[in-house]
Design a protein around this motif. Structure first.
Motif, mmCIF file in Angstrom:
data_model
loop_
_atom_site.group_PDB
_atom_site.id
_atom_site.type_symbol
_atom_site.label_atom_id
_atom_site.label_comp_id
_atom_site.label_asym_id
_atom_site.label_seq_id
_atom_site.Cartn_x
_atom_site.Cartn_y
_atom_site.Cartn_z
ATOM 1 N N SER A 177 0.822 -1.209 0.000
ATOM 2 C CA SER A 177 0.000 0.000 0.000
ATOM 3 C C SER A 177 0.858 1.262 0.000
ATOM 4 O O SER A 177 0.538 2.226 -0.696
ATOM 5 C CB SER A 177 -0.972 0.001 1.177
ATOM 6 O OG SER A 177 -0.285 0.077 2.382
ATOM 7 N N SER A 178 1.984 1.261 0.748
ATOM 8 C CA SER A 178 2.774 2.498 0.771
ATOM 9 C C SER A 178 3.474 2.715 -0.567
ATOM 10 O O SER A 178 3.603 3.857 -1.023
ATOM 11 C CB SER A 178 3.776 2.488 1.924
ATOM 12 O OG SER A 178 4.671 1.425 1.789
ATOM 13 N N ALA A 179 3.905 1.639 -1.226
ATOM 14 C CA ALA A 179 4.564 1.798 -2.522
ATOM 15 C C ALA A 179 3.579 2.341 -3.569
ATOM 16 O O ALA A 179 3.882 3.309 -4.280
ATOM 17 C CB ALA A 179 5.145 0.471 -2.996
ATOM 18 N N HIS A 214 -6.071 0.819 2.549
ATOM 19 C CA HIS A 214 -4.879 1.524 3.040
ATOM 20 C C HIS A 214 -4.352 2.515 2.005
ATOM 21 O O HIS A 214 -3.950 3.617 2.347
ATOM 22 C CB HIS A 214 -3.789 0.518 3.413
ATOM 23 C CG HIS A 214 -3.965 -0.048 4.777
ATOM 24 N ND1 HIS A 214 -2.917 -0.508 5.539
ATOM 25 C CD2 HIS A 214 -5.064 -0.231 5.521
ATOM 26 C CE1 HIS A 214 -3.383 -0.945 6.696
ATOM 27 N NE2 HIS A 214 -4.679 -0.795 6.704
ATOM 28 N N ILE A 215 -4.339 2.088 0.733
ATOM 29 C CA ILE A 215 -3.866 2.997 -0.315
ATOM 30 C C ILE A 215 -4.731 4.256 -0.320
ATOM 31 O O ILE A 215 -4.222 5.374 -0.369
ATOM 32 C CB ILE A 215 -3.913 2.318 -1.697
ATOM 33 C CG1 ILE A 215 -2.926 1.162 -1.745
ATOM 34 C CG2 ILE A 215 -3.597 3.323 -2.802
ATOM 35 C CD1 ILE A 215 -3.091 0.261 -2.945
ATOM 36 N N THR A 216 -6.046 4.060 -0.222
ATOM 37 C CA THR A 216 -6.949 5.198 -0.306
ATOM 38 C C THR A 216 -6.658 6.237 0.763
ATOM 39 O O THR A 216 -6.726 7.430 0.505
ATOM 40 C CB THR A 216 -8.407 4.716 -0.191
ATOM 41 O OG1 THR A 216 -8.598 3.633 -1.092
ATOM 42 C CG2 THR A 216 -9.377 5.818 -0.523
ATOM 43 N N PHE A 217 -6.311 5.798 1.969
ATOM 44 C CA PHE A 217 -6.076 6.838 2.980
ATOM 45 C C PHE A 217 -4.635 7.324 3.031
ATOM 46 O O PHE A 217 -4.380 8.456 3.415
ATOM 47 C CB PHE A 217 -6.626 6.451 4.359
ATOM 48 C CG PHE A 217 -5.727 5.614 5.209
ATOM 49 C CD1 PHE A 217 -5.791 4.244 5.161
ATOM 50 C CD2 PHE A 217 -4.843 6.203 6.105
ATOM 51 C CE1 PHE A 217 -4.987 3.471 5.949
ATOM 52 C CE2 PHE A 217 -4.032 5.435 6.907
ATOM 53 C CZ PHE A 217 -4.097 4.060 6.827
ATOM 54 N N THR A 218 -3.651 6.505 2.597
ATOM 55 C CA THR A 218 -2.275 7.013 2.641
ATOM 56 C C THR A 218 -1.968 7.949 1.475
ATOM 57 O O THR A 218 -1.150 8.845 1.619
ATOM 58 C CB THR A 218 -1.223 5.881 2.637
ATOM 59 O OG1 THR A 218 -1.582 4.914 1.672
ATOM 60 C CG2 THR A 218 -1.098 5.242 3.991
ATOM 61 N N VAL A 219 -2.639 7.750 0.335
ATOM 62 C CA VAL A 219 -2.277 8.546 -0.839
ATOM 63 C C VAL A 219 -2.489 10.044 -0.601
ATOM 64 O O VAL A 219 -1.694 10.879 -1.037
ATOM 65 C CB VAL A 219 -3.027 8.043 -2.098
ATOM 66 C CG1 VAL A 219 -4.468 8.453 -2.112
ATOM 67 C CG2 VAL A 219 -2.361 8.547 -3.353
ATOM 68 N N LEU A 248 1.673 5.119 8.552
ATOM 69 C CA LEU A 248 0.212 5.120 8.651
ATOM 70 C C LEU A 248 -0.351 3.716 8.458
ATOM 71 O O LEU A 248 -1.284 3.312 9.147
ATOM 72 C CB LEU A 248 -0.381 6.069 7.610
ATOM 73 C CG LEU A 248 -0.146 7.549 7.875
ATOM 74 C CD1 LEU A 248 -0.480 8.373 6.653
ATOM 75 C CD2 LEU A 248 -0.965 8.007 9.060
ATOM 76 N N SER A 249 0.236 2.979 7.518
ATOM 77 C CA SER A 249 -0.260 1.625 7.262
ATOM 78 C C SER A 249 0.024 0.708 8.454
ATOM 79 O O SER A 249 -0.844 -0.046 8.895
ATOM 80 C CB SER A 249 0.378 1.074 5.999
ATOM 81 O OG SER A 249 -0.063 -0.239 5.771
ATOM 82 N N PHE A 250 1.250 0.790 8.995
ATOM 83 C CA PHE A 250 1.604 0.003 10.174
ATOM 84 C C PHE A 250 0.721 0.368 11.353
ATOM 85 O O PHE A 250 0.290 -0.475 12.123
ATOM 86 C CB PHE A 250 3.048 0.303 10.605
ATOM 87 C CG PHE A 250 4.053 -0.641 10.033
ATOM 88 C CD1 PHE A 250 3.942 -2.007 10.224
ATOM 89 C CD2 PHE A 250 5.127 -0.158 9.304
ATOM 90 C CE1 PHE A 250 4.867 -2.873 9.694
ATOM 91 C CE2 PHE A 250 6.064 -1.015 8.768
ATOM 92 C CZ PHE A 250 5.933 -2.376 8.959
ATOM 93 N N ASP A 251 0.497 1.652 11.471
ATOM 94 C CA ASP A 251 -0.191 2.192 12.624
ATOM 95 C C ASP A 251 -1.685 1.943 12.550
ATOM 96 O O ASP A 251 -2.388 2.088 13.532
ATOM 97 C CB ASP A 251 0.071 3.701 12.697
ATOM 98 C CG ASP A 251 0.151 4.181 14.123
ATOM 99 O OD1 ASP A 251 0.531 3.371 14.976
ATOM 100 O OD2 ASP A 251 -0.162 5.348 14.369
ATOM 101 N N ASP A 252 -2.136 1.558 11.365
ATOM 102 C CA ASP A 252 -3.577 1.513 11.190
ATOM 103 C C ASP A 252 -4.201 0.316 11.852
ATOM 104 O O ASP A 252 -3.799 -0.822 11.661
ATOM 105 C CB ASP A 252 -3.949 1.499 9.725
ATOM 106 C CG ASP A 252 -5.456 1.527 9.581
ATOM 107 O OD1 ASP A 252 -6.022 2.571 9.884
ATOM 108 O OD2 ASP A 252 -6.049 0.486 9.239
#
Lengths: 277, 259
Positions: B69-71, B134-139, B194-198
């Motif tokens: 997701s972060s990539a 996850h992508i939707t909220f990190t982007v 953010l992804s780890f923390d989610d």
């Protein structure tokens, strides 16, 4: 540069599919009826909105607002001085402090909450100290209370305040501070008349970044607050995952969204205009 | 301009140190808790964590979701920032509005709206739905970070390059991207964080039977705190520390600090 604009399309499509469409679906759902076994039935029903104006719900909304605002203020109060310290330290020390500060926040929220629970828990040092000092306390209110929720929120959202302010102060021209000091300004005046007015936008961004997730917070009050300290987030989650009343949960979410749009606008008008005058 | 900046008030340095102390105190206590068995020092709780195969599975799930997701959100976000800041993207205004909407929505609302979408499309919850969420909220966070840098890039550099005959792709490759690199690195870190923390979005979109480490920890700590859970949390914490130190070594954070 026209050609570079193609890079906007993938994200645009992504947002339409996974942000806009889902929100529209939630809006539609809020006017539907709950199915017998959870889920959704396609009958129009607007009672979920009128149901919100109940004493218990209003009280939960007010508690949430209060908590979110206190969290933002406390974060600002703590993050601003830290950002100032960080941007004025020599590189080596700055890196060290940055590392120490970033590690807890890189750590998962659940771990941090867990650690807090161990700290105040049955075998924890807090209870041991209280016992040693012969201070009587209540098991349950010690491990689940509002102070813990507040601490958890500030400890979780501090970086959202710290990041924008740090970036702004990092770009800040510190010769202005030198000039102010040469002219005899105290540290307080440097802060109030030089730094703060030049980082207003960053403060506003930080404030919004903290306020918004605080209003929808679920985990921290769920684990540290107990049933007495229920927030909007807990209420909505209960509707969605426990009582499976999706339409009612959707209606509550729509109200929450409206609040989230209104509040930053109000702050912006109030805060950014006044200082410019 | 590597000139020493006037120091911040001393009391603020003390505050910084105090904040660090308060942040670490519970973690230190958790660490002690994981090493004690009725007052005796022991490593048995760590052994218990290592042999637990359910935990291995959760760990792998967590890593898959965070990395992918972060990539992907970095690619999407950098593209969007360039299109907004440099290109003449025709839907620029609405893309900006979407970004602020995504930032403005609390995780909770995003989580339940995605749950509604997946439910109505009959997509069953899995790691895929978690990654999409996850992508939707990190982007949006990536765009926020990188875009704040693109608008500070001086226009005349591009104009000079163009006058000297550089194509738009050359400008992108040799000027814009190198200048954006520090911002990209901090955006990627933020995305991972953010992804780890989610917990929340994962909690809503993961369904039954699959776990990430935070979900596992959450469901187990509801049944009470045990030294084994403290050991697990400590291990996760140590991984974070190692990651941070590696980042410091490779100069990632230094670059951000230097800007």
């Amino acid at each position: 540069m026209k050609k570079l604009s193609v890079f906007g399309w993938p994200t645009y499509i992504w947002f339409c599919a996974f942000l806009i469409v889902p929100l529209i679906l939630v809006f539609i759902t809020s006017f539907l009826t709950r199915g017998t076994y959870g889920g959704i039935e396609w009958h129009f029903n607007s009672s979920h909105y009128t149901n919100i104006f109940r004493y218990e719900y209003i009280k939960i909304f007010l508690t949430t607002l209060k908590l979110a605002f206190t969290t933002s203020f406390l974060c600002l109060l703590i993050a601003y001085p830290i950002a100032w310290v960080l941007t004025t330290l020599p590189k080596q020390k700055r890196n060290m402090i940055l590392m120490f500060l970033s590690v807890p926040f890189l750590t998962n929220l659940i771990i941090r909450v867990y650690a807090i629970k161990v700290f105040v828990g049955y075998d924890g040092p807090l209870q041991a100290i209280l016992k040693a000092l012969h201070i009587s306390y209540d098991q349950f209110s010690l491990t689940q209370n509002q102070v813990l929720v507040q601490y958890g929120m500030v400890a979780s959202y501090l970086p959202f305040m710290l990041f924008p302010i740090y970036v702004a102060l990092e770009k800040f021209d510190y010769t202005l501070v030198e000039a102010a000091k040469d002219l005899g300004a105290s540290n307080f005046r440097v802060l109030w008349d030089v730094l703060l007015p030049n980082t207003k936008m960053a403060i506003f961004n930080g404030f919004t970044l903290v306020l918004v997730p605080s209003l929808g917070e679920f985990v921290i009050p769920d684990l540290l607050g107990g049933a007495k300290n229920m927030l909007i987030g807990n209420l909505i989650t209960e509707q969605f995952l426990k009582s499976r009343d999706w339409p009612a949960g959707s209606a509550l979410s729509i109200v929450l969204i409206l609040m989230l749009f209104a509040i930053p606008q109000i702050i912006k008008k109030f805060f950014l205009r006044q200082r410019r005058a | 301009m590597d000139r020493q900046r006037p120091q911040a008030p001393r009391i603020f340095l003390l505050l910084t140190i105090a904040v660090i102390f308060i942040l670490y105190l519970p973690i230190a206590v958790m660490f002690l808790n994981s090493l004690l068995d009725h007052g005796v020092w022991t490593f048995r709780w760590y052994q218990a964590v290592f042999v637990d195969t359910y935990l291995h599975e959760s760990l792998i799930n967590t890593l898959i979701v965070a990395a992918s997701s972060s990539a992907i959100s970095l690619l999407l976000g950098v593209g969007a920032s360039i299109a907004i800041g440099k290109g003449l993207f025709s839907l620029r205004k609405s893309l900006e509005a979407f970004t602020f909407l995504a930032l403005g929505l609390p995780e909770l609302v995003m989580a339940l709206s995605l749950l509604t979408l997946f439910y109505l499309l009959r997509i069953s919850s899995s790691l895929l739905t978690v990654t999409l969420a996850h992508i939707t909220f990190t982007v949006s966070f990536v765009i926020l970070t990188v875009h704040s840098r693109t608008i500070t890039l001086e226009k005349y550099i591009d104009e000079a390059a163009m006058d000297l005959g550089a194509s738009e792709w050359q400008i992108l490759r040799t000027i814009i991207l190198p200048l954006l690199k520090p911002a990209c690195i901090s955006a990627l870190l933020l995305g991972l964080l953010l992804s780890f923390d989610d917990f929340l979005i994962t909690f809503y979109t993961i369904g039954v039977g699959t776990d990430t480490l935070p979900i596992k920890l959450y469901s187990e700590m509801r049944f009470g705190l045990t030294p084994k859970l403290s050991a697990l949390s400590t291990l996760m914490f140590i991984c974070t520390v190692l990651l941070s130190i590696t980042m410091l070594r490779t100069g990632v954070i230094k670059n951000i600090v230097k800007k």
